[in-house]
Design a protein around this motif. Structure first.
Motif, PDB file in Angstrom:
ATOM      1  N   LYS A  64      37.172  55.073  43.609  1.00 23.16           N
ATOM      2  CA  LYS A  64      37.595  53.329  43.430  1.00 23.16           C
ATOM      3  C   LYS A  64      37.561  52.149  43.793  1.00 23.16           C
ATOM      4  O   LYS A  64      36.797  51.715  43.581  1.00 23.16           O
ATOM      5  CB  LYS A  64      38.199  53.445  42.323  1.00 23.16           C
ATOM      6  N   ALA A  65      38.185  52.571  45.243  1.00 17.71           N
ATOM      7  CA  ALA A  65      38.580  51.035  45.784  1.00 17.71           C
ATOM      8  C   ALA A  65      37.098  51.309  46.944  1.00 17.71           C
ATOM      9  O   ALA A  65      37.009  50.602  47.317  1.00 17.71           O
ATOM     10  CB  ALA A  65      39.549  52.225  47.370  1.00 17.71           C
ATOM     11  N   GLN A  66      36.330  52.874  48.006  1.00 18.36           N
ATOM     12  CA  GLN A  66      34.745  52.566  48.035  1.00 18.36           C
ATOM     13  C   GLN A  66      33.912  51.785  47.101  1.00 18.36           C
ATOM     14  O   GLN A  66      33.311  50.381  47.258  1.00 18.36           O
ATOM     15  CB  GLN A  66      34.716  53.645  48.230  1.00 18.36           C
ATOM     16  N   ALA A  67      34.021  51.893  45.806  1.00 13.63           N
ATOM     17  CA  ALA A  67      33.247  51.233  44.783  1.00 13.63           C
ATOM     18  C   ALA A  67      33.830  49.791  45.031  1.00 13.63           C
ATOM     19  O   ALA A  67      32.204  49.068  44.438  1.00 13.63           O
ATOM     20  CB  ALA A  67      33.336  52.147  43.530  1.00 13.63           C
ATOM     21  N   ALA A  72      32.601  44.273  46.521  1.00 14.19           N
ATOM     22  CA  ALA A  72      32.432  43.069  46.794  1.00 14.19           C
ATOM     23  C   ALA A  72      31.247  42.895  47.381  1.00 14.19           C
ATOM     24  O   ALA A  72      31.241  41.190  48.499  1.00 14.19           O
ATOM     25  CB  ALA A  72      33.877  42.724  47.377  1.00 14.19           C
ATOM     26  N   ARG A  73      30.795  43.449  48.753  1.00 13.46           N
ATOM     27  CA  ARG A  73      29.825  43.737  49.815  1.00 13.46           C
ATOM     28  C   ARG A  73      28.333  42.971  49.507  1.00 13.46           C
ATOM     29  O   ARG A  73      27.850  42.331  49.913  1.00 13.46           O
ATOM     30  CB  ARG A  73      29.643  44.993  50.896  1.00 13.46           C
ATOM     31  N   ARG A  80      25.481  35.251  50.011  1.00  9.80           N
ATOM     32  CA  ARG A  80      24.695  34.528  51.093  1.00  9.80           C
ATOM     33  C   ARG A  80      22.913  34.309  50.788  1.00  9.80           C
ATOM     34  O   ARG A  80      23.231  33.025  51.282  1.00  9.80           O
ATOM     35  CB  ARG A  80      25.094  35.051  52.712  1.00  9.80           C
ATOM     36  N   ALA A  81      22.686  35.256  50.174  1.00  9.12           N
ATOM     37  CA  ALA A  81      20.745  35.349  49.878  1.00  9.12           C
ATOM     38  C   ALA A  81      20.614  33.328  49.227  1.00  9.12           C
ATOM     39  O   ALA A  81      19.576  33.179  49.688  1.00  9.12           O
ATOM     40  CB  ALA A  81      20.958  36.178  49.177  1.00  9.12           C
TER      41      ALA A  81
END
Length: 88
Positions: A64-67, A72-73, A80-81
């Motif tokens: 879950k933390a990885q997802a 977020a990334r 930014r795009a």
């Protein structure tokens, strides 16, 4: 406390009837089957099952933390795009 007698929680309607699941432990002749190996596995398995639940929960939490990190990334990248597109 409370003044309840033993077995007061079972109504008269159900008194004397086997509880659900109890029938599977009794053979046709009315003799109770006892398997010491199954009992030992059940009794000693509490710690094993608890450890497995904790391990599974840790793995699920890490996934879950990885997802969330990936999400977020992704949102930062999209932000930014969109800023770059606005500047042009």
């Amino acid at each position: 406390g409370g003044g309840r007698s033993v077995g007061a929680s079972i109504s008269k309607k159900f008194k004397g009837r086997p509880r659900i699941g109890a029938v599977s432990h009794v053979a046709v002749g009315g003799v109770v089957k006892f398997d010491p190996a199954a009992r030992r596995e059940y009794v000693t398995g509490f710690a094993k099952r608890k450890a497995q639940r904790r391990k599974d929960a840790t793995i699920a939490l890490a996934k879950k933390a990885q997802a969330e990190k990936l999400q977020a990334r992704k949102s930062v990248r999209e932000e930014r795009a969109s800023k770059l597109r606005e500047e042009r």
